[in-house]
Design a protein around this motif. Sequence first.
Motif, mmCIF file in Angstrom:
data_model
loop_
_atom_site.group_PDB
_atom_site.id
_atom_site.type_symbol
_atom_site.label_atom_id
_atom_site.label_comp_id
_atom_site.label_asym_id
_atom_site.label_seq_id
_atom_site.Cartn_x
_atom_site.Cartn_y
_atom_site.Cartn_z
ATOM 1 N N GLY A 1 0.835 -1.207 0.000
ATOM 2 C CA GLY A 1 0.000 0.000 0.000
ATOM 3 C C GLY A 1 0.859 1.242 0.000
ATOM 4 N N ALA A 2 2.022 1.167 -0.649
ATOM 5 C CA ALA A 2 3.002 2.258 -0.579
ATOM 6 C C ALA A 2 2.563 3.518 -1.302
ATOM 7 C CB ALA A 2 4.345 1.783 -1.135
ATOM 8 N N SER A 3 1.505 3.440 -2.107
ATOM 9 C CA SER A 3 1.018 4.642 -2.790
ATOM 10 C C SER A 3 -0.194 5.245 -2.090
ATOM 11 C CB SER A 3 0.645 4.299 -4.246
ATOM 12 O OG SER A 3 -0.397 3.329 -4.283
ATOM 13 N N GLY A 4 -0.567 4.683 -0.931
ATOM 14 C CA GLY A 4 -1.799 5.082 -0.266
ATOM 15 C C GLY A 4 -1.653 6.184 0.761
ATOM 16 N N ASP A 5 -2.779 6.468 1.412
ATOM 17 C CA ASP A 5 -2.884 7.580 2.344
ATOM 18 C C ASP A 5 -2.023 7.382 3.589
ATOM 19 O OD1 ASP A 5 -4.341 10.086 3.208
ATOM 20 O OD2 ASP A 5 -4.961 8.735 4.807
ATOM 21 N N LEU A 6 -2.081 6.184 4.182
ATOM 22 C CA LEU A 6 -1.301 5.927 5.394
ATOM 23 C C LEU A 6 0.190 6.072 5.122
ATOM 24 C CD1 LEU A 6 -1.122 4.996 8.362
ATOM 25 C CD2 LEU A 6 -1.152 2.634 7.542
ATOM 26 N N SER A 7 0.636 5.587 3.970
ATOM 27 C CA SER A 7 2.053 5.692 3.623
ATOM 28 C C SER A 7 2.480 7.143 3.451
ATOM 29 C CB SER A 7 2.330 4.916 2.331
ATOM 30 O OG SER A 7 2.139 3.531 2.520
ATOM 31 N N SER A 8 1.645 7.922 2.773
ATOM 32 C CA SER A 8 2.026 9.311 2.497
ATOM 33 C C SER A 8 1.988 10.186 3.739
ATOM 34 C CB SER A 8 1.107 9.890 1.420
ATOM 35 O OG SER A 8 -0.228 9.962 1.876
ATOM 36 N N ARG A 9 0.980 9.974 4.619
ATOM 37 C CA ARG A 9 0.806 10.846 5.775
ATOM 38 C C ARG A 9 1.619 10.432 6.983
ATOM 39 N NH1 ARG A 9 -3.387 10.953 8.429
ATOM 40 N NH2 ARG A 9 -4.344 9.024 7.669
ATOM 41 N N LYS A 10 1.841 9.118 7.138
ATOM 42 C CA LYS A 10 2.442 8.629 8.375
ATOM 43 C C LYS A 10 3.756 7.870 8.174
ATOM 44 C CE LYS A 10 -0.846 10.030 11.192
ATOM 45 N NZ LYS A 10 -0.582 11.039 12.245
ATOM 46 N N PHE B 1 8.268 6.671 -8.133
ATOM 47 C CA PHE B 1 7.996 6.431 -6.714
ATOM 48 C C PHE B 1 8.854 7.344 -5.844
ATOM 49 C CE2 PHE B 1 8.985 3.790 -2.851
ATOM 50 C CZ PHE B 1 7.741 3.929 -2.258
ATOM 51 N N ARG B 2 10.118 7.455 -6.195
ATOM 52 C CA ARG B 2 11.013 8.321 -5.419
ATOM 53 C C ARG B 2 10.532 9.773 -5.456
ATOM 54 N NH1 ARG B 2 16.771 5.699 -7.537
ATOM 55 N NH2 ARG B 2 16.717 3.846 -6.175
ATOM 56 N N GLU B 3 10.070 10.215 -6.604
ATOM 57 C CA GLU B 3 9.577 11.584 -6.719
ATOM 58 C C GLU B 3 8.309 11.774 -5.885
ATOM 59 O OE1 GLU B 3 9.664 15.407 -7.382
ATOM 60 O OE2 GLU B 3 11.237 13.995 -8.014
ATOM 61 N N LYS B 4 7.463 10.730 -5.843
ATOM 62 C CA LYS B 4 6.246 10.792 -5.042
ATOM 63 C C LYS B 4 6.593 10.890 -3.554
ATOM 64 C CE LYS B 4 2.727 8.372 -6.446
ATOM 65 N NZ LYS B 4 1.656 9.364 -6.696
ATOM 66 N N VAL B 5 7.533 10.069 -3.104
ATOM 67 C CA VAL B 5 7.962 10.105 -1.698
ATOM 68 C C VAL B 5 8.561 11.470 -1.373
ATOM 69 C CG1 VAL B 5 9.549 9.124 0.007
ATOM 70 C CG2 VAL B 5 8.304 7.606 -1.545
ATOM 71 N N ARG B 6 9.351 11.999 -2.300
ATOM 72 C CA ARG B 6 9.949 13.328 -2.089
ATOM 73 C C ARG B 6 8.867 14.388 -1.868
ATOM 74 N NH1 ARG B 6 14.788 16.147 -3.560
ATOM 75 N NH2 ARG B 6 14.369 18.350 -3.884
ATOM 76 N N SER B 7 7.792 14.315 -2.657
ATOM 77 C CA SER B 7 6.708 15.295 -2.507
ATOM 78 C C SER B 7 5.998 15.118 -1.164
ATOM 79 C CB SER B 7 5.719 15.159 -3.662
ATOM 80 O OG SER B 7 5.006 13.933 -3.595
ATOM 81 N N TRP B 8 5.851 13.871 -0.705
ATOM 82 C CA TRP B 8 5.229 13.634 0.602
ATOM 83 C C TRP B 8 6.070 14.234 1.721
ATOM 84 C CZ3 TRP B 8 4.443 7.696 -0.458
ATOM 85 C CH2 TRP B 8 3.373 7.540 -1.355
ATOM 86 N N LEU B 9 7.382 14.030 1.636
ATOM 87 C CA LEU B 9 8.267 14.527 2.692
ATOM 88 C C LEU B 9 8.349 16.053 2.667
ATOM 89 C CD1 LEU B 9 11.162 11.900 2.595
ATOM 90 C CD2 LEU B 9 9.027 11.873 3.893
ATOM 91 N N GLU B 10 8.257 16.626 1.481
ATOM 92 C CA GLU B 10 8.241 18.086 1.390
ATOM 93 C C GLU B 10 6.970 18.636 2.015
ATOM 94 O OE1 GLU B 10 9.255 21.468 -1.980
ATOM 95 O OE2 GLU B 10 8.417 19.540 -2.620
ATOM 96 N N ALA B 11 5.837 17.965 1.768
ATOM 97 C CA ALA B 11 4.566 18.406 2.345
ATOM 98 C C ALA B 11 4.556 18.272 3.857
ATOM 99 C CB ALA B 11 3.413 17.611 1.738
#
Length: 516
Positions: free
Chosen positions: A29-38, A71-81
């Motif tokens: 579930g690495a693209s989901g809400d829990l992964s991005s927020r927490k 995926f790396r770019e997506k994670v980068r955007s989550w961490l920036e947010a």
Amino acid sequence: MAFDLKRADDAPGCRMTERPEDCTIVIFGASGDLSSRKLFPALSRLFEVGGLPGNFAIVGTARTQMSTDEFREKVRSWLEASGNLASMDWNVFAPRLSYQALEYDAPASYQELRGAIESAETQLGLPGNRMFYLAIPPTLYESVSGMLGVAGLARKKSKELWTRIVVEKPFGRDLDSSRVLDAAMHEHFEEEQIFRIDHYLAKETVQNVLLFRFANSVFEPVWNRNFVDYVSILAAEELGVEHRAGYYEEAGVLRDMFQNHMMQLLAMAAMEPPSVFRAREVLDEKTKLYRSLRPFDPAKGFGQLVLGQYAASEDGSKIGYRQEPGVSPKSNTPTFAMLKTYVDNWRWQGVPFYICSGKRMERKITRIVVQFKEVPHSIYRDIVGEHVQANRLLMEVYPNETINLTLQAKKSGEGFCLRTATMSFNFKDGYEGPPLDSYEKVILDCMLGDHMLFWRQDGVELSWTYLTPILQMCEQCETMDENLKFYPAGSWGPRDANMIHLNYLKDLLINERRRA
């Protein structure tokens, strides 16, 4: 600022742990809400403070089709947010991220995942220790754990390397389904490999409840039926159902909050002292506490239980639960519950425990209130009257991680008047190190193999055993329309709660004026 996991400078004898062994973290579930927020903010924070292993890989997997670079770019955007990106070394963290798309019900897809994991381990020189974190809907736990076993990824009997699987609540939706899930997971994983997360337990104040109780001889002698009038456990949430309507319509507040978070807070407040502060002994005492809960009596029904559902706010700025997207306009799903229960053992016989949680309340508050009895004889009755306000202990988990004890003292001046004074302790005072939030703590403990802050299956089953008669009464009740009390969004819940617990609002609002 890095922090030493092996030893704290100011407390050389404290229970700290060594840095985790090198491992691969696989997030379903690495693209989901829990992964991005927490999860990824927590992993990045652990990386920043030195809490991750010296060598590690993070493999994300989900149904979403994307490349590792995407995926790396997506994670980068989550961490920036989340505000974590600026304080970490992204150029060191990013190469340890990889991604593999997965069909959760396709065996061949798990072989591809296995190849991706082994490729990452070979590239980074990792030994093969693995943690599988299931950040996916609970309905997939059974099939995913089974597929991992069939693919040879469970390594149930391995002694040289460790493999662990992490699941979020809810652990089933009732007693029978929790047993089915447990049996399915144990087909390929041993109990010591399974980590059932309840992030409430990783909150600093919750952990400090046991330390406060059992490390201070001042309180332990009065922590019983002889001195305590009642215990109130409150978890008020300001948010509504948000985007979780599909899940919440099936769960309601009893499954969402009571079976897990509220039961854990109850255990921390009421359990007996373990013989040693070690995972097995602590979990044993929690289990004993759940066995001691007085069974819910359906004959008394709503004399012990108040259920509510939030309606539109009085000013119209917030919609009601039935107007939320995905919610039935005739839904009887409770978003608020207050339960009066008792612990039938020597320590607590006759002391009521009031357990309360609700959504769309005035503000977010989580606290445990221990109300002591009044002094047995007021020597000041001719001056201030028969009643002297009793002592009250407030352990606040959120928003202020504090412990407050109210005492009676004389007001300054010539007259003889009493005033309530408060002794207060803030857990953040005097601590300069980097704090770990709840998800950082549970991820760290999973990598270390420490079950202290996790559920054990016998505790899960006992919790469901206690709640099942309540759930059955609610679901089979033909007069639910009459027994579901509506309250305005942004309020403190239905007024009927005061019928069960006369000090309900007092427990919610205690110290609010002082704080303001």
